[in-house]
Enzyme design. Sequence first.
Site, short mmCIF file in Angstrom:
data_model
loop_
_atom_site.label_atom_id
_atom_site.label_comp_id
_atom_site.label_asym_id
_atom_site.label_seq_id
_atom_site.Cartn_x
_atom_site.Cartn_y
_atom_site.Cartn_z
N TYR A 13 0.81 -1.12 0.15
CA TYR A 13 -0.04 0.06 0.06
C TYR A 13 0.82 1.21 0.02
O TYR A 13 1.66 1.39 0.91
CB TYR A 13 -0.82 -0.25 1.31
N LYS A 41 -1.23 -1.44 -3.80
CA LYS A 41 -2.45 -0.30 -3.96
C LYS A 41 -1.75 1.06 -4.00
O LYS A 41 -0.92 1.44 -3.00
CB LYS A 41 -3.39 -0.48 -2.76
#
Length: 193
Positions: A13, A41
């Site tokens: 992330y 992400k």
Amino acid sequence: TTMADLGLPLVMYNIPGRTKVDLSLESTSICAEHPYIVGLKDATGDLDRVGKIRSMVGDKLLLYSGNDDTSPNFVMRGGDGCISVTANICPEAMHDLMVAALEKDAELVQRINEPLLGLHDNLFLESNPIPVKWAAWKSGLIESPYCRPPLCELDPKYHDDVETALKAAGLFNFDLNEIKVPQPANGLAFGTY
């Protein structure tokens, strides 16, 4: 890579807006070599990154947008989908939006995304998940807008903004406060409203 060494699939992330650290393209490429790092992400909002990352890692990583407002463009530029806040409120529309983006159908993307634009913005009026919890409650999806401490419920000054976005997305076209809930004759409560 320590967490990935545990043997479970891991999605990295990258959210420099919260962490103040940007996962570099080079570090992403190195991490892509790990067999259990399966995705990224990316919440940088930089749409040029998706092509650069894709050219460096090929299909070794699934690339997900972490920004609902730019996710269709992220996908149309080579991403695989999004990890979405808006999807908590309208999952079918976000699914259809991602499918249209994967098919690079810009006209359909615009038609699906237009009513969601207010949600993409207004679900971030306060720290996540405060607005999305309130929106889910207001839409009847959950029983309470309660958030665990230290978070609290959505500030009332934002209620109209989020409710307007919910209505624009077609999630309800009535005022939930105007619904008259029948009460049982014996005084006992039934159901949750």
